[in-house]
Design a protein around this motif. Structure first.
Motif, mmCIF file in Angstrom:
data_model
loop_
_atom_site.group_PDB
_atom_site.id
_atom_site.type_symbol
_atom_site.label_atom_id
_atom_site.label_comp_id
_atom_site.label_asym_id
_atom_site.label_seq_id
_atom_site.Cartn_x
_atom_site.Cartn_y
_atom_site.Cartn_z
ATOM 1 N N ASP A 835 0.812 -1.217 0.000
ATOM 2 C CA ASP A 835 0.000 0.000 0.000
ATOM 3 C C ASP A 835 0.846 1.267 0.000
ATOM 4 O O ASP A 835 0.492 2.272 -0.621
ATOM 5 C CB ASP A 835 -0.930 -0.005 1.221
ATOM 6 C CG ASP A 835 -2.254 -0.719 0.918
ATOM 7 O OD1 ASP A 835 -2.340 -1.354 -0.153
ATOM 8 O OD2 ASP A 835 -3.183 -0.626 1.734
ATOM 9 N N GLN A 836 2.018 1.229 0.687
ATOM 10 C CA GLN A 836 2.877 2.422 0.713
ATOM 11 C C GLN A 836 3.382 2.763 -0.684
ATOM 12 O O GLN A 836 3.360 3.922 -1.107
ATOM 13 C CB GLN A 836 4.055 2.207 1.662
ATOM 14 C CG GLN A 836 4.986 3.420 1.731
ATOM 15 C CD GLN A 836 6.180 3.189 2.638
ATOM 16 O OE1 GLN A 836 6.285 2.148 3.259
ATOM 17 N NE2 GLN A 836 7.076 4.156 2.716
ATOM 18 N N VAL A 837 3.835 1.751 -1.425
ATOM 19 C CA VAL A 837 4.328 1.991 -2.790
ATOM 20 C C VAL A 837 3.189 2.475 -3.676
ATOM 21 O O VAL A 837 3.347 3.429 -4.461
ATOM 22 C CB VAL A 837 4.966 0.707 -3.353
ATOM 23 C CG1 VAL A 837 5.258 0.867 -4.839
ATOM 24 C CG2 VAL A 837 6.239 0.363 -2.598
ATOM 25 N N LEU A 838 2.023 1.830 -3.555
ATOM 26 C CA LEU A 838 0.893 2.218 -4.411
ATOM 27 C C LEU A 838 0.450 3.651 -4.122
ATOM 28 O O LEU A 838 0.130 4.407 -5.051
ATOM 29 C CB LEU A 838 -0.261 1.245 -4.195
ATOM 30 C CG LEU A 838 -0.029 -0.173 -4.741
ATOM 31 C CD1 LEU A 838 -1.113 -1.119 -4.257
ATOM 32 C CD2 LEU A 838 0.020 -0.167 -6.266
ATOM 33 N N LYS A 839 0.428 4.037 -2.836
ATOM 34 C CA LYS A 839 0.031 5.409 -2.506
ATOM 35 C C LYS A 839 1.029 6.418 -3.067
ATOM 36 O O LYS A 839 0.647 7.524 -3.470
ATOM 37 C CB LYS A 839 -0.085 5.562 -0.992
ATOM 38 C CG LYS A 839 -1.337 4.894 -0.417
ATOM 39 C CD LYS A 839 -1.419 5.021 1.093
ATOM 40 C CE LYS A 839 -2.675 4.338 1.625
ATOM 41 N NZ LYS A 839 -2.759 4.404 3.109
ATOM 42 N N ARG A 840 2.308 6.053 -3.109
ATOM 43 C CA ARG A 840 3.299 6.951 -3.699
ATOM 44 C C ARG A 840 3.123 7.044 -5.207
ATOM 45 O O ARG A 840 3.300 8.121 -5.803
ATOM 46 C CB ARG A 840 4.711 6.478 -3.348
ATOM 47 C CG ARG A 840 5.017 6.653 -1.875
ATOM 48 C CD ARG A 840 6.450 6.356 -1.516
ATOM 49 N NE ARG A 840 6.702 6.718 -0.126
ATOM 50 C CZ ARG A 840 7.876 6.701 0.461
ATOM 51 N NH1 ARG A 840 8.954 6.340 -0.231
ATOM 52 N NH2 ARG A 840 8.023 7.039 1.725
ATOM 53 N N MET A 841 2.789 5.919 -5.836
ATOM 54 C CA MET A 841 2.512 5.965 -7.276
ATOM 55 C C MET A 841 1.291 6.839 -7.555
ATOM 56 O O MET A 841 1.270 7.617 -8.522
ATOM 57 C CB MET A 841 2.287 4.544 -7.802
ATOM 58 C CG MET A 841 3.536 3.667 -7.753
ATOM 59 S SD MET A 841 3.219 1.939 -8.177
ATOM 60 C CE MET A 841 2.911 2.060 -9.940
ATOM 61 N N ILE A 842 0.283 6.748 -6.674
ATOM 62 C CA ILE A 842 -0.916 7.585 -6.830
ATOM 63 C C ILE A 842 -0.550 9.057 -6.705
ATOM 64 O O ILE A 842 -0.986 9.899 -7.505
ATOM 65 C CB ILE A 842 -1.971 7.184 -5.768
ATOM 66 C CG1 ILE A 842 -2.564 5.815 -6.119
ATOM 67 C CG2 ILE A 842 -3.073 8.231 -5.666
ATOM 68 C CD1 ILE A 842 -3.402 5.207 -5.018
ATOM 69 N N LYS A 843 0.298 9.383 -5.714
ATOM 70 C CA LYS A 843 0.691 10.779 -5.526
ATOM 71 C C LYS A 843 1.507 11.288 -6.710
ATOM 72 O O LYS A 843 1.342 12.432 -7.155
ATOM 73 C CB LYS A 843 1.485 10.921 -4.225
ATOM 74 C CG LYS A 843 1.825 12.369 -3.906
ATOM 75 C CD LYS A 843 2.496 12.518 -2.561
ATOM 76 C CE LYS A 843 2.818 13.978 -2.272
ATOM 77 N NZ LYS A 843 3.480 14.153 -0.950
ATOM 78 N N CYS A 844 2.409 10.440 -7.245
ATOM 79 C CA CYS A 844 3.190 10.830 -8.430
ATOM 80 C C CYS A 844 2.275 11.191 -9.584
ATOM 81 O O CYS A 844 2.436 12.236 -10.229
ATOM 82 C CB CYS A 844 4.128 9.693 -8.843
ATOM 83 S SG CYS A 844 5.518 9.420 -7.741
ATOM 84 N N CYS A 845 1.307 10.319 -9.863
ATOM 85 C CA CYS A 845 0.395 10.567 -10.986
ATOM 86 C C CYS A 845 -0.430 11.822 -10.752
ATOM 87 O O CYS A 845 -0.680 12.597 -11.683
ATOM 88 C CB CYS A 845 -0.525 9.365 -11.180
ATOM 89 S SG CYS A 845 0.325 7.887 -11.762
ATOM 90 N N SER A 846 -0.826 12.046 -9.490
ATOM 91 C CA SER A 846 -1.627 13.230 -9.185
ATOM 92 C C SER A 846 -0.826 14.505 -9.435
ATOM 93 O O SER A 846 -1.325 15.457 -10.040
ATOM 94 C CB SER A 846 -2.091 13.162 -7.731
ATOM 95 O OG SER A 846 -2.809 14.332 -7.382
ATOM 96 N N LEU A 847 0.421 14.527 -8.964
ATOM 97 C CA LEU A 847 1.247 15.717 -9.141
ATOM 98 C C LEU A 847 1.690 15.908 -10.587
ATOM 99 O O LEU A 847 2.105 16.996 -10.973
ATOM 100 C CB LEU A 847 2.465 15.634 -8.223
ATOM 101 C CG LEU A 847 2.123 15.743 -6.725
ATOM 102 C CD1 LEU A 847 3.312 15.390 -5.868
ATOM 103 C CD2 LEU A 847 1.631 17.150 -6.386
ATOM 104 N N LEU A 848 1.616 14.838 -11.389
ATOM 105 C CA LEU A 848 1.898 14.949 -12.821
ATOM 106 C C LEU A 848 0.635 15.270 -13.619
ATOM 107 O O LEU A 848 0.660 15.281 -14.852
ATOM 108 C CB LEU A 848 2.510 13.634 -13.335
ATOM 109 C CG LEU A 848 3.921 13.313 -12.834
ATOM 110 C CD1 LEU A 848 4.301 11.876 -13.197
ATOM 111 C CD2 LEU A 848 4.944 14.284 -13.401
ATOM 112 N N ASN A 849 -0.502 15.520 -12.882
ATOM 113 C CA ASN A 849 -1.807 15.835 -13.503
ATOM 114 C C ASN A 849 -2.325 14.701 -14.378
ATOM 115 O O ASN A 849 -2.994 14.930 -15.385
ATOM 116 C CB ASN A 849 -1.736 17.128 -14.319
ATOM 117 C CG ASN A 849 -1.651 18.368 -13.433
ATOM 118 O OD1 ASN A 849 -2.150 18.355 -12.301
ATOM 119 N ND2 ASN A 849 -1.012 19.406 -13.921
ATOM 120 N N CYS A 850 -2.000 13.464 -13.995
ATOM 121 C CA CYS A 850 -2.530 12.294 -14.703
ATOM 122 C C CYS A 850 -3.629 11.687 -13.829
ATOM 123 O O CYS A 850 -3.458 10.638 -13.177
ATOM 124 C CB CYS A 850 -1.416 11.288 -14.979
ATOM 125 S SG CYS A 850 -0.115 11.934 -16.038
#
Length: 952
Positions: A835-850
């Protein structure tokens, strides 16, 4: 003492007495002696030596009554010394070519700055802001001399070639200290010159618009300045004072200098070659107006025409340069070889140009064009014959070719030799040089059948004298009888005779290029026969560790000192480029040499050979050869670590790499149990190695066995701590920065993180920035060895995540999933995509406006994050292809919310895609759990593969 040294001493002892050398203070006491001295046929000291002596004395710091060092005093003595240095330069008519050759950059910089002061150039004003046409003639000329030099136009162009550090300088007891100081000062000056290069170019471009003649200071005008500066200034400003320099003459020099700097700048901006060509074109018709190197000018001109595509096809048929360029462009290598053979008779092409063509083709061969191998061999032979006819030293590549030549190569060599001394051009000198060359070839050939092939040729019969032929034939017979019984012994260093004398600069060039120890020694013998000076300074890139410098420079025999220094420097360079074969040859030869007179240097060379073997084995491991090191090497490493020899210079690096070597090959038993405790206590590198080895042995282990890990932790924290004397008083900002950096490091996950203490007692003392840099370097290096380790890939992704590099973080998170799922054809293990890795991937995509990618990833969590998914689907500014990801949503709740949003936005095409996605029968909530799981896995796989295409 060597035989050569004794011979030189005997010769020098038999020379007639020469007059004592004049001292600088004699000219200070009686300035009228200076002009008499300079007018002599062979003044000793020479003019450039006098400049160095005068400026050295004028720039010596003074000491006040409190014994404090002060800058050089501005008194009459020092002003007179500076003026005399200027007068010597005026005697040389300010010839930059002579001054550059005889003076180091710091000394010449000082001299030209004194010229600016004496010529009344306004201080503190940029030269580019002054109008040359309104300045007094000597002032304008002083500016032009300085800018012609400073343009890095001369200095930077020349400094881009190998530097010769053989120019006279102040005498110091500690020679290496002088070398280091001079190198640092030179780098500082070059840095300033590079910054002002653009201004200097503009100054020189402006000088081309001035049509009147210029005047430069002479001994007379400088004498007037010394007698009465206020009176002299009026005369030096008049048009008749000083030495007249015609505008045409000056313009020629400036065109040549500007062409040179533009040509150099063309490497980074090819369009600048056009400017260089234009300046050289203005010289092409009248280079005799100024003192330019006509041969170099011809090379510049030919190169510019080729690089700018302005070559005249008809001209290329008439000039040697043009013909060679045409052959290279058309890949007509047969004609190229023929041209080189003809040039062995006409000598139309410079030897340096011929060798550059050979190197260019050799580079293409090394890049994989195997069809050029025979061409390179033939060009090497042609150039070797040319070298022999010029009395030069044969190249390293030719010596290598003779190690295992083919019959065709020897046949071609004999053909080239025959055609290069045809009947019309057989002077006695050429015949003798060719005879020496043929003898050299015979002696170098290990294959006796090939040697007999040479000795039976008609050229051998015609050129060699009967006694020479008899000796050579006898040697070949003996070699033939023992060829299978023993290898040819390596001759002692001082048994090799010197070849015929050649130009010193050519020998120095060969010295720089050669990697053959015997060849290097032969060149040095010849150089020392021509001049007694430190040839270890020929190339500033030759460096030996500072730990060894004083020991080497303390060798009394100059030839031996040069040889030891150069062999070691070249060997260390070969190791740095992983050319271990040549490094071994150079170090072995150096070991043989120093064994005769210095036990201390013998041990130094044994240590360096050990380091070379260690690095060689590590380099092989990095390339995939995981064969364990031989027991002998491991034993020698242990011996080095346990060695205790008084007063032996030791390089810290050798000890470090020996410990690392033992760790890499898991010699943990030695480091943890067998290494003497005294070494652990006295050698911090062995202590650190022991702690690392012990920690590795205990992995994975119970908590009670982690005492060693805690001890290792404390040592590393101490290494990364800042001592109290370096702490700064702060208003809290430093503390906040450290807290931020510390939390950043804490957010990075890593393998075996559980064995380390969970808290840090004194965070303020730790240099967190150093920890971050070290961690980045360590992970990069680890991935270079094993790019498919998913845990290291996740650590790399975390580092990019906490440093706000979100696209790179996504790349490595996806890479970690790829390597453990066979490119997502299998499920990614939950310990990798937790879950920690997935939440970081979610945050990356959010900050990249994806944002659509965010919504899809929210389904991957153990508990679907509906709030984040709904918020992402509401975003209007999304940079991903939103509707292309709808097919990857399997959660019906998210699909229903998406459909509702699309109906509100009245997006008909997107509505249809969402309805199609939600209407798929495999997503029906009434389906068995196995069907729903299968549908989810299928969409996960396709989505992750789609992301991989985007971020890889």
């Amino acid at each position: 003492m060597s035989a050569e040294a004794a011979d030189r001493e005997a010769v020098s002892g038999s020379r007639p007495c020469t007059p004592p050398q004049a001292s600088w203070f004699e000219f200070l006491l009686d300035p009228s002696l200076l002009e008499q001295h300079l007018q002599g046929p062979h003044p000793d000291p020479s003019p450039v030596q006098l400049i160095v002596q005068f400026l050295e004395q004028a720039s010596k710091p003074s000491v006040n009554e409190q014994n404090q060092v002060q800058p050089p005093a501005d008194n009459r003595r020092n002003r007179t010394l500076k003026l005399m240095a200027l007068k010597v330069a005026a005697h040389l008519t300010w010839d930059l070519k002579v001054l550059e050759k005889g003076l180091t950059i710091p000394v010449l910089n000082m001299l030209l700055n004194e010229l600016l002061c004496a010529s009344r150039v306004p201080p503190g004003v940029k030269h580019v802001d002054l109008d040359l046409s309104t300045l007094p003639p000597t002032t304008a000329m002083a500016m032009l001399i300085y800018n012609r030099w400073s343009v890095a136009i001369r200095t930077i162009v020349l400094s881009s070639f190998p530097e010769k550090q053989t120019k006279p300088g102040p005498h110091q007891l500690n020679m290496m200290s002088l070398v280091q100081q001079e190198k640092e000062l030179t780098e500082n000056i070059l840095s300033v010159l590079r910054e002002q290069a653009t201004d200097s170019i503009m100054v020189l471009e402006g000088a081309l618009n001035i049509k009147k003649d210029f005047y430069v200071h002479t001994l007379r005008t400088l004498d007037l300045l010394a007698a009465d500066p206020s009176t002299a200034n009026g005369e030096t400003e008049s048009s008749t004072a000083g030495l007249r320099i015609s505008a045409d003459h000056l313009h020629c020099q400036v065109h040549y200098d500007l062409g040179g700097i533009y040509f150099q700048q063309g490497c980074s901006d090819p369009s600048v070659y056009e400017k260089a060509r234009e300046h050289f074109r203005k010289l092409d018709s009248s280079p005799s107006l100024c003192c330019v190197d006509e041969q170099r000018l011809a090379g510049y001109w030919s190169a510019c025409k080729t690089l700018t595509g302005a070559s005249d096809p008809s001209e290329s048929q008439h000039t040697p340069y043009g013909q060679i360029s045409c052959f290279m462009r058309n890949h007509d290598y047969g004609a190229l070889i023929e041209a080189f053979i003809r040039d062995n008779v006409t000598f139309s092409l410079p030897n340096s140009f011929r060798h550059s063509i050979e190197l260019e083709l050799l580079h293409k061969l090394q890049q994989g064009d195997r069809a050029l191998e025979e061409v390179c061999h033939k060009l090497c032979v042609c150039n070797a014959v040319r070298d022999a006819l010029e009395g030069g030293v044969l190249s390293v590549s030719f010596h290598q070719l003779l190690l295992k030549p083919s019959k065709n190569t020897i046949s071609f060599l004999l053909e080239v030799c025959t055609r290069s001394v045809d009947k019309e051009h057989r002077s006695e000198t050429n015949k003798r040089k060719m005879a020496l060359f043929i003898k050299t070839v015979c002696n170098r050939l290990e294959d006796v059948s090939l040697a007999f092939m040479v000795s039976s040729h008609k050229l051998f019969m015609e050129l060699l004298q009967d006694e020479e032929k008899k000796i050579l034939m006898e040697q070949m017979r003996k070699s033939s009888a023992t060829v299978n019984l023993s290898a040819k012994p390596l001759p002692s260093f001082y048994d090799i005779p010197a070849s015929a004398s050649v130009n010193i600069s050519q020998l120095e060039q060969q010295l720089i290029l050669s990697l053959d120890p015997r060849h290097i020694q032969q060149i040095l013998i010849e150089l020392h026969g021509m001049a007694e000076r430190p040839f270890w300074r020929v190339n500033s890139k030759w460096e030996v560790p500072v730990d060894y410098v004083n020991v080497i420079l303390a060798i009394k025999d100059n030839l031996t000192r040069d040889l030891v220094y150069i062999l070691m420097a070249k060997g260390l360079h070969c190791i740095s480029i992983k050319d271990f074969a040549h490094a071994r040859q150079l170090f072995t030869a150096c070991l043989e040499l120093v064994t005769e007179f210095s036990p201390k240097l013998r041990q130094v060379m044994l240590n360096e050979l050990l380091l070379m073997e260690v690095r060689g084995h590590e380099a092989g491991a990095a390339e995939g050869n995981m064969e364990r090191p031989p027991p002998d090497l491991v034993s020698r490493v242990r011996g080095y670590l346990e060695m205790r020899i008084h007063d032996l210079p030791l390089r810290q690096l050798v000890g470090e790499e020996c410990v690392v070597f033992m760790l890499n090959w898991r010699e943990n038993e030695y480091l943890t149990l067998q290494v003497p405790q005294s070494l652990v206590n006295n050698n911090p590198y062995i202590k650190l190695g022991q702690l690392i080895a012990s920690t590795c042995k205990e992995l994975p282990g119970p908590k009670e066995s982690r005492r060693t890990a805690k001890e290792l932790w404390e040592v590393v924290v101490q290494i990364c701590s800042v001592s109290s004397q370096h702490k700064r008083s702060s208003d809290g900002r430093v503390s906040l920065l450290k807290q931020r950096e510390s939390s950043m490091v804490n957010e990075v996950t890593a393998e075996h993180i559980s064995i380390w203490p969970s808290a840090l007692a004194n965070l303020q003392s730790v240099d967190v920035e150093a920890v971050v840099v070290t961690l980045k370097e360590l992970v990069n290096y680890a991935l270079s060895l094993n790019p498919n380790n998913q845990l290291w890939l996740c650590t790399q992704a975390d580092i990019y995540f906490v440093t706000n590099q979100y696209s790179a973080a996504m790349h490595y998170y996806l890479q970690a999933g790829t390597v453990c799922s066979d490119y997502f054809t299998k499920p990614v293990p939950p310990d990798v995509y937790n879950d920690q890795v997935l939440k970081r991937m979610i945050k990356c995509c959010s900050l990249l406006n994806c944002h659509t990618q965010v919504a899809v990833l929210c389904q991957f969590l153990r508990e679907v994050d509906y709030m984040t998914a709904f918020k992402a689907l509401q975003e209007q500014n999304s940079h991903d292809s939103m509707d292309s990801f709808y097919d990857y949503i399997w959660d019906v709740t998210i699909l229903e919310y998406l459909t509702c949003i699309l109906f509100k936005e009245d997006s008909i095409s997107d509505q249809h895609k969402a309805i199609k996605a939600i209407g798929q029968t495999e997503l029906n909530s009434s389906n068995p759990e196995e069907v729903l799981q299968l549908a989810a896995q299928k969409r996960k796989k396709k989505f992750l593969q789609a992301l991989a295409k985007l971020y890889f």
